[in-house]
Design a protein around this motif. Structure first.
Motif, PDB file in Angstrom:
ATOM      1  N   ASP A  38     -24.900 -56.774  17.100  1.00 32.38           N
ATOM      2  CA  ASP A  38     -25.760 -55.920  17.579  1.00 32.38           C
ATOM      3  C   ASP A  38     -25.752 -54.335  17.500  1.00 32.38           C
ATOM      4  O   ASP A  38     -26.976 -53.290  17.314  1.00 32.38           O
ATOM      5  CB  ASP A  38     -26.037 -56.093  19.237  1.00 32.38           C
ATOM      6  CG  ASP A  38     -26.300 -56.957  19.693  1.00 32.38           C
ATOM      7  OD1 ASP A  38     -27.172 -57.706  19.127  1.00 32.38           O
ATOM      8  OD2 ASP A  38     -25.798 -57.746  20.047  1.00 32.38           O
ATOM      9  N   ALA A  39     -24.509 -53.400  16.989  1.00 31.97           N
ATOM     10  CA  ALA A  39     -24.015 -52.586  17.188  1.00 31.97           C
ATOM     11  C   ALA A  39     -23.080 -52.320  15.894  1.00 31.97           C
ATOM     12  O   ALA A  39     -21.612 -53.385  16.007  1.00 31.97           O
ATOM     13  CB  ALA A  39     -24.349 -51.944  18.162  1.00 31.97           C
ATOM     14  N   PHE A  40     -22.485 -51.422  15.242  1.00 32.52           N
ATOM     15  CA  PHE A  40     -22.040 -50.936  14.177  1.00 32.52           C
ATOM     16  C   PHE A  40     -20.945 -50.267  15.139  1.00 32.52           C
ATOM     17  O   PHE A  40     -22.078 -49.184  15.364  1.00 32.52           O
ATOM     18  CB  PHE A  40     -21.924 -50.714  13.173  1.00 32.52           C
ATOM     19  CG  PHE A  40     -21.435 -50.040  11.571  1.00 32.52           C
ATOM     20  CD1 PHE A  40     -20.005 -51.009  11.724  1.00 32.52           C
ATOM     21  CD2 PHE A  40     -20.752 -49.134  11.621  1.00 32.52           C
ATOM     22  CE1 PHE A  40     -18.905 -50.743  10.530  1.00 32.52           C
ATOM     23  CE2 PHE A  40     -19.599 -48.205  11.636  1.00 32.52           C
ATOM     24  CZ  PHE A  40     -18.765 -49.403  11.073  1.00 32.52           C
ATOM     25  N   LEU A  41     -19.524 -50.671  16.021  1.00 27.99           N
ATOM     26  CA  LEU A  41     -19.527 -49.382  16.196  1.00 27.99           C
ATOM     27  C   LEU A  41     -18.349 -48.291  15.088  1.00 27.99           C
ATOM     28  O   LEU A  41     -17.109 -48.499  14.904  1.00 27.99           O
ATOM     29  CB  LEU A  41     -18.029 -49.634  17.348  1.00 27.99           C
ATOM     30  CG  LEU A  41     -18.256 -50.838  17.715  1.00 27.99           C
ATOM     31  CD1 LEU A  41     -17.264 -51.307  19.212  1.00 27.99           C
ATOM     32  CD2 LEU A  41     -19.783 -50.352  18.725  1.00 27.99           C
ATOM     33  N   CYS A  42     -19.111 -47.074  14.769  1.00 28.37           N
ATOM     34  CA  CYS A  42     -18.799 -46.120  13.969  1.00 28.37           C
ATOM     35  C   CYS A  42     -17.267 -44.927  13.990  1.00 28.37           C
ATOM     36  O   CYS A  42     -18.365 -44.270  15.485  1.00 28.37           O
ATOM     37  CB  CYS A  42     -19.979 -45.230  13.378  1.00 28.37           C
ATOM     38  SG  CYS A  42     -19.581 -43.983  12.319  1.00 28.37           S
ATOM     39  N   ASP A  88     -27.746 -56.582   8.230  1.00 29.34           N
ATOM     40  CA  ASP A  88     -27.870 -57.276   9.716  1.00 29.34           C
ATOM     41  C   ASP A  88     -27.939 -56.666  10.597  1.00 29.34           C
ATOM     42  O   ASP A  88     -28.613 -56.971  11.832  1.00 29.34           O
ATOM     43  CB  ASP A  88     -27.571 -58.859   8.990  1.00 29.34           C
ATOM     44  CG  ASP A  88     -27.476 -59.774   8.077  1.00 29.34           C
ATOM     45  OD1 ASP A  88     -28.528 -59.163   7.612  1.00 29.34           O
ATOM     46  OD2 ASP A  88     -27.026 -60.194   7.694  1.00 29.34           O
ATOM     47  N   ILE A  89     -26.853 -56.001  10.977  1.00 28.22           N
ATOM     48  CA  ILE A  89     -26.294 -54.835  12.183  1.00 28.22           C
ATOM     49  C   ILE A  89     -27.911 -54.251  12.638  1.00 28.22           C
ATOM     50  O   ILE A  89     -28.533 -53.492  11.984  1.00 28.22           O
ATOM     51  CB  ILE A  89     -25.529 -54.372  11.378  1.00 28.22           C
ATOM     52  CG1 ILE A  89     -24.394 -54.658  10.937  1.00 28.22           C
ATOM     53  CG2 ILE A  89     -24.722 -53.259  13.286  1.00 28.22           C
ATOM     54  CD1 ILE A  89     -23.224 -54.306  10.882  1.00 28.22           C
ATOM     55  N   LYS A  90     -28.343 -54.359  13.698  1.00 28.04           N
ATOM     56  CA  LYS A  90     -29.258 -53.950  14.388  1.00 28.04           C
ATOM     57  C   LYS A  90     -28.685 -51.974  14.786  1.00 28.04           C
ATOM     58  O   LYS A  90     -30.653 -51.082  15.140  1.00 28.04           O
ATOM     59  CB  LYS A  90     -29.671 -54.825  15.496  1.00 28.04           C
ATOM     60  CG  LYS A  90     -30.073 -55.604  15.349  1.00 28.04           C
ATOM     61  CD  LYS A  90     -30.121 -56.633  16.034  1.00 28.04           C
ATOM     62  CE  LYS A  90     -29.865 -58.397  16.142  1.00 28.04           C
ATOM     63  NZ  LYS A  90     -29.574 -59.179  16.641  1.00 28.04           N
ATOM     64  N   SER A  91     -28.435 -51.348  15.006  1.00 26.53           N
ATOM     65  CA  SER A  91     -28.194 -50.162  15.296  1.00 26.53           C
ATOM     66  C   SER A  91     -26.423 -49.519  15.199  1.00 26.53           C
ATOM     67  O   SER A  91     -25.142 -51.022  15.079  1.00 26.53           O
ATOM     68  CB  SER A  91     -27.617 -50.112  17.211  1.00 26.53           C
ATOM     69  OG  SER A  91     -26.595 -51.225  17.588  1.00 26.53           O
ATOM     70  N   ALA A  92     -25.969 -48.267  15.378  1.00 23.90           N
ATOM     71  CA  ALA A  92     -25.214 -47.555  14.788  1.00 23.90           C
ATOM     72  C   ALA A  92     -24.697 -47.031  15.659  1.00 23.90           C
ATOM     73  O   ALA A  92     -25.598 -46.529  16.128  1.00 23.90           O
ATOM     74  CB  ALA A  92     -25.046 -47.222  13.909  1.00 23.90           C
ATOM     75  N   VAL A 109     -21.217 -42.999   8.019  1.00 22.47           N
ATOM     76  CA  VAL A 109     -22.502 -42.224   8.669  1.00 22.47           C
ATOM     77  C   VAL A 109     -23.599 -42.797   7.811  1.00 22.47           C
ATOM     78  O   VAL A 109     -24.894 -42.518   8.046  1.00 22.47           O
ATOM     79  CB  VAL A 109     -22.110 -41.400   9.576  1.00 22.47           C
ATOM     80  CG1 VAL A 109     -23.398 -40.335  10.336  1.00 22.47           C
ATOM     81  CG2 VAL A 109     -21.406 -41.302  11.074  1.00 22.47           C
ATOM     82  N   GLU A 110     -23.153 -41.810   6.751  1.00 22.70           N
ATOM     83  CA  GLU A 110     -24.223 -41.451   5.944  1.00 22.70           C
ATOM     84  C   GLU A 110     -25.345 -42.856   5.251  1.00 22.70           C
ATOM     85  O   GLU A 110     -26.588 -43.088   5.428  1.00 22.70           O
ATOM     86  CB  GLU A 110     -23.457 -40.809   4.757  1.00 22.70           C
ATOM     87  CG  GLU A 110     -23.106 -38.829   4.987  1.00 22.70           C
ATOM     88  CD  GLU A 110     -23.072 -38.305   3.969  1.00 22.70           C
ATOM     89  OE1 GLU A 110     -22.498 -39.291   2.475  1.00 22.70           O
ATOM     90  OE2 GLU A 110     -22.570 -37.500   4.060  1.00 22.70           O
ATOM     91  N   ALA A 111     -24.118 -43.612   5.092  1.00 20.01           N
ATOM     92  CA  ALA A 111     -25.033 -45.452   4.791  1.00 20.01           C
ATOM     93  C   ALA A 111     -25.910 -45.763   5.470  1.00 20.01           C
ATOM     94  O   ALA A 111     -26.348 -46.238   5.492  1.00 20.01           O
ATOM     95  CB  ALA A 111     -23.421 -46.176   4.231  1.00 20.01           C
TER      96      ALA A 111
END
Length: 180
Positions: A38-42, A88-92, A109-111
């Protein structure tokens, strides 16, 4: 390769088993098996502890986060692995703490911005406790609404979940009435 060795996130879910409602646990496990993050934790690696705490809270709400320590197997280049997963990740969530945005984090972040603008997915800036008042950040982040974890009584987790799921949640009706 030995596929019977559980990943760190599978072990984490096993430890959370007693605390989570069975339906929430089933939802998160289904997402994990399907690689539906659901979310990538950057984050800056200096802020990992605070980010993991928020990641655990997201799991408790049935949201599956992608965190390098939980999701990236040893021995793989993270950039290639992430490149496979990003579609496939829905949000960051872009976490900014006392140490600002790190160099690898800026690359991530840029990607994500490039990918997520095309797909219409949210990139959510989030201020961690300890983040300074005046921040030197990429300009695009000033255009987005933030989630602020710096204040103890804030509804930051609810706002973050709202941004990830795009539906507003309310865990405390009394607070909602006080805000009106």
């Amino acid at each position: 390769s030995n596929s019977t060795v559980p990943s760190p996130i599978e072990r984490l879910l096993g430890r959370m088993n007693a605390r989570l409602p069975s339906q929430t646990l089933a939802t998160v496990r289904r997402k994990l098996l399907a690689h539906e993050f659901d979310a990538f934790l950057c984050h800056n690696s200096e802020d990992k502890r605070a980010v993991k705490k928020i990641g655990l809270a997201l799991i408790e709400h049935g949201i599956l986060p992608w965190l390098d320590e939980w999701s990236l197997p040893p021995g793989f280049p993270w950039s290639r692995f992430l490149e496979q997963e990003i579609g496939d990740i829905k949000s960051a969530i872009v976490f900014v703490g006392a140490n600002a945005v790190g160099p690898w984090q800026r690359f991530e972040v840029e990607a994500f911005l490039r990918e997520f603008v095309e797909r219409g997915c949210p990139v959510i800036p989030a201020l961690l406790p300890g983040a300074p008042r005046q921040l030197q950040l990429p300009r695009f982040m000033g255009l987005m609404s933030w989630v602020d974890f710096r204040q103890r009584q804030s509804r930051a987790l609810d706002r973050l979940i709202w941004g990830i799921c795009t539906k507003k949640i309310d865990n405390s009706p009394a607070l909602l009435e006080a805000e009106m």
